[in-house]
Design a protein around this motif. Structure first.
Motif, PDB file in Angstrom:
ATOM      1  N   GLY A  12      12.216  -9.182 -28.491  1.00  0.00           N
ATOM      2  CA  GLY A  12      12.475 -10.314 -27.602  1.00  0.00           C
ATOM      3  C   GLY A  12      11.279 -10.628 -26.725  1.00  0.00           C
ATOM      4  N   TYR A  13      10.726  -9.606 -26.098  1.00  0.00           N
ATOM      5  CA  TYR A  13       9.548  -9.817 -25.242  1.00  0.00           C
ATOM      6  C   TYR A  13       8.329 -10.213 -26.068  1.00  0.00           C
ATOM      7  CZ  TYR A  13      12.281  -7.728 -21.464  1.00  0.00           C
ATOM      8  OH  TYR A  13      13.244  -7.466 -20.539  1.00  0.00           O
ATOM      9  N   SER A  14       8.208  -9.677 -27.278  1.00  0.00           N
ATOM     10  CA  SER A  14       7.087 -10.048 -28.156  1.00  0.00           C
ATOM     11  C   SER A  14       7.143 -11.527 -28.519  1.00  0.00           C
ATOM     12  CB  SER A  14       7.097  -9.205 -29.431  1.00  0.00           C
ATOM     13  OG  SER A  14       6.895  -7.853 -29.123  1.00  0.00           O
ATOM     14  N   GLY A  15       8.364 -12.052 -28.619  1.00  0.00           N
ATOM     15  CA  GLY A  15       8.522 -13.475 -28.912  1.00  0.00           C
ATOM     16  C   GLY A  15       7.989 -14.370 -27.810  1.00  0.00           C
ATOM     17  N   LEU A  16       7.782 -13.809 -26.631  1.00  0.00           N
ATOM     18  CA  LEU A  16       7.208 -14.570 -25.520  1.00  0.00           C
ATOM     19  C   LEU A  16       5.691 -14.708 -25.632  1.00  0.00           C
ATOM     20  CD1 LEU A  16       9.148 -12.986 -22.519  1.00  0.00           C
ATOM     21  CD2 LEU A  16       9.518 -15.255 -23.533  1.00  0.00           C
ATOM     22  N   LEU A  17       5.059 -13.830 -26.381  1.00  0.00           N
ATOM     23  CA  LEU A  17       3.593 -13.807 -26.430  1.00  0.00           C
ATOM     24  C   LEU A  17       2.964 -15.153 -26.815  1.00  0.00           C
ATOM     25  CD1 LEU A  17       2.963 -10.217 -27.837  1.00  0.00           C
ATOM     26  CD2 LEU A  17       2.743 -11.037 -25.475  1.00  0.00           C
ATOM     27  N   PRO A  18       3.453 -15.848 -27.852  1.00  0.00           N
ATOM     28  CA  PRO A  18       2.856 -17.167 -28.133  1.00  0.00           C
ATOM     29  C   PRO A  18       3.018 -18.147 -26.974  1.00  0.00           C
ATOM     30  CG  PRO A  18       4.074 -16.388 -30.036  1.00  0.00           C
ATOM     31  CD  PRO A  18       4.392 -15.447 -28.909  1.00  0.00           C
ATOM     32  N   PHE A  19       4.174 -18.139 -26.308  1.00  0.00           N
ATOM     33  CA  PHE A  19       4.363 -19.017 -25.151  1.00  0.00           C
ATOM     34  C   PHE A  19       3.368 -18.678 -24.053  1.00  0.00           C
ATOM     35  CE2 PHE A  19       8.875 -19.352 -26.716  1.00  0.00           C
ATOM     36  CZ  PHE A  19       8.872 -20.717 -26.915  1.00  0.00           C
ATOM     37  N   ILE A  20       3.248 -17.401 -23.743  1.00  0.00           N
ATOM     38  CA  ILE A  20       2.371 -16.973 -22.649  1.00  0.00           C
ATOM     39  C   ILE A  20       0.909 -17.235 -22.989  1.00  0.00           C
ATOM     40  CG2 ILE A  20       1.566 -14.956 -21.357  1.00  0.00           C
ATOM     41  CD1 ILE A  20       4.515 -13.904 -21.615  1.00  0.00           C
ATOM     42  N   TYR A  21       0.505 -16.877 -24.195  1.00  0.00           N
ATOM     43  CA  TYR A  21      -0.891 -17.087 -24.597  1.00  0.00           C
ATOM     44  C   TYR A  21      -1.251 -18.575 -24.563  1.00  0.00           C
ATOM     45  CZ  TYR A  21      -5.026 -17.802 -27.345  1.00  0.00           C
ATOM     46  OH  TYR A  21      -6.263 -18.224 -27.757  1.00  0.00           O
ATOM     47  N   LEU A  22      -0.415 -19.409 -25.177  1.00  0.00           N
ATOM     48  CA  LEU A  22      -0.729 -20.841 -25.229  1.00  0.00           C
ATOM     49  C   LEU A  22      -0.666 -21.483 -23.841  1.00  0.00           C
ATOM     50  CD1 LEU A  22       1.085 -21.664 -28.565  1.00  0.00           C
ATOM     51  CD2 LEU A  22      -1.394 -21.726 -28.167  1.00  0.00           C
ATOM     52  N   THR A  23       0.247 -21.026 -23.005  1.00  0.00           N
ATOM     53  CA  THR A  23       0.297 -21.521 -21.629  1.00  0.00           C
ATOM     54  C   THR A  23      -0.995 -21.182 -20.901  1.00  0.00           C
ATOM     55  OG1 THR A  23       2.703 -21.312 -21.545  1.00  0.00           O
ATOM     56  CG2 THR A  23       1.541 -21.379 -19.429  1.00  0.00           C
ATOM     57  N   TYR A  24      -1.414 -19.930 -21.024  1.00  0.00           N
ATOM     58  CA  TYR A  24      -2.662 -19.495 -20.380  1.00  0.00           C
ATOM     59  C   TYR A  24      -3.848 -20.315 -20.900  1.00  0.00           C
ATOM     60  CZ  TYR A  24      -6.716 -16.670 -19.254  1.00  0.00           C
ATOM     61  OH  TYR A  24      -7.940 -16.260 -18.821  1.00  0.00           O
ATOM     62  N   ALA A  25      -3.937 -20.454 -22.210  1.00  0.00           N
ATOM     63  CA  ALA A  25      -5.061 -21.178 -22.808  1.00  0.00           C
ATOM     64  C   ALA A  25      -5.090 -22.630 -22.346  1.00  0.00           C
ATOM     65  CB  ALA A  25      -4.980 -21.100 -24.329  1.00  0.00           C
ATOM     66  N   LEU A  26      -3.945 -23.263 -22.299  1.00  0.00           N
ATOM     67  CA  LEU A  26      -3.895 -24.665 -21.894  1.00  0.00           C
ATOM     68  C   LEU A  26      -4.141 -24.848 -20.397  1.00  0.00           C
ATOM     69  CD1 LEU A  26      -0.955 -25.709 -24.197  1.00  0.00           C
ATOM     70  CD2 LEU A  26      -3.242 -26.736 -24.222  1.00  0.00           C
ATOM     71  N   MET A  27      -3.676 -23.906 -19.584  1.00  0.00           N
ATOM     72  CA  MET A  27      -3.859 -24.026 -18.131  1.00  0.00           C
ATOM     73  C   MET A  27      -5.292 -23.734 -17.699  1.00  0.00           C
ATOM     74  SD  MET A  27      -0.343 -22.533 -16.519  1.00  0.00           S
ATOM     75  CE  MET A  27      -0.866 -22.960 -14.858  1.00  0.00           C
ATOM     76  N   THR A  28      -5.951 -22.838 -18.407  1.00  0.00           N
ATOM     77  CA  THR A  28      -7.303 -22.448 -18.009  1.00  0.00           C
ATOM     78  C   THR A  28      -8.383 -23.233 -18.738  1.00  0.00           C
ATOM     79  OG1 THR A  28      -7.384 -20.688 -19.671  1.00  0.00           O
ATOM     80  CG2 THR A  28      -6.576 -20.099 -17.461  1.00  0.00           C
ATOM     81  N   GLY A  29      -7.989 -23.958 -19.766  1.00  0.00           N
ATOM     82  CA  GLY A  29      -8.978 -24.686 -20.544  1.00  0.00           C
ATOM     83  C   GLY A  29      -9.804 -23.784 -21.439  1.00  0.00           C
ATOM     84  N   ASN A  30      -9.339 -22.557 -21.651  1.00  0.00           N
ATOM     85  CA  ASN A  30     -10.070 -21.605 -22.498  1.00  0.00           C
ATOM     86  C   ASN A  30      -9.855 -21.850 -23.975  1.00  0.00           C
ATOM     87  OD1 ASN A  30     -11.157 -20.280 -20.327  1.00  0.00           O
ATOM     88  ND2 ASN A  30      -9.620 -18.671 -20.293  1.00  0.00           N
ATOM     89  N   ASP A  31      -9.158 -22.901 -24.293  1.00  0.00           N
ATOM     90  CA  ASP A  31      -8.914 -23.230 -25.692  1.00  0.00           C
ATOM     91  C   ASP A  31      -9.692 -24.499 -25.999  1.00  0.00           C
ATOM     92  OD1 ASP A  31      -7.970 -23.455 -28.230  1.00  0.00           O
ATOM     93  OD2 ASP A  31      -5.915 -23.890 -27.676  1.00  0.00           O
ATOM     94  N   GLY A  32     -10.539 -24.438 -26.969  1.00  0.00           N
ATOM     95  CA  GLY A  32     -11.367 -25.586 -27.320  1.00  0.00           C
ATOM     96  C   GLY A  32     -10.606 -26.703 -28.002  1.00  0.00           C
TER      97      GLY A  32
END
Length: 136
Positions: A8-28
């Motif tokens: 269940g918690y592992s299923g959160l990883l894509p949400f958390i990673y993509l949220t972080y990437a989009l909020m910080t602009g670390n995703d090209g």
């Protein structure tokens, strides 16, 4: 139960990673990250709606609840197509509404001990991620 919580918690990883990437602009490639986030959200909402199905067989309002649970992923998919600018807000509402239906219809009482609490935690984190990405 440990494996279920871990998954269940592992299923959160894509949400958390993509949220972080989009909020910080670390995703090209923000457009692709947003699309991945939205697709994953639709997929997980469909999965969470499907989790209810075995419980419906024992529920006194099974027909009404079956229609409810089917409507969540269908509305999610249609919103993704027709209301894509608002998909994250709609998804947030759908995740929360699904949880409310589980509580209001006493589906929580049929869940194994600890699962309802896990569902609240997962729904809360997913909802926060959706709102963070929407307001970026």
């Amino acid at each position: 139960m440990l494996l279920i919580k871990t998954l269940g918690y592992s299923g959160l990883l894509p949400f958390i990673y993509l949220t972080y990437a989009l909020m910080t602009g670390n995703d090209g490639q923000p457009e692709e990250s947003f699309l991945l986030f939205s697709i994953y959200s639709c997929l997980i909402l469909g999965f969470m709606s499907g989790v209810i199905w075995p419980i419906l067989y024992q529920h006194p309002n099974q027909n009404r609840l079956a229609l409810w649970t089917v409507s969540f992923p269908v509305f999610s998919f249609l919103s993704f197509i027709w209301l894509s600018d608002y998909i994250l807000l709609i998804q947030t509402g759908l995740f929360i509404l699904l949880r409310i239906v589980e509580v209001a219809e006493k589906i929580d009482e049929a869940y194994p001990m600890g699962y309802a609490s896990l569902r609240w935690q997962l729904t809360s984190i997913v909802s926060v991620c959706h709102l963070c990405v929407f307001f970026v």
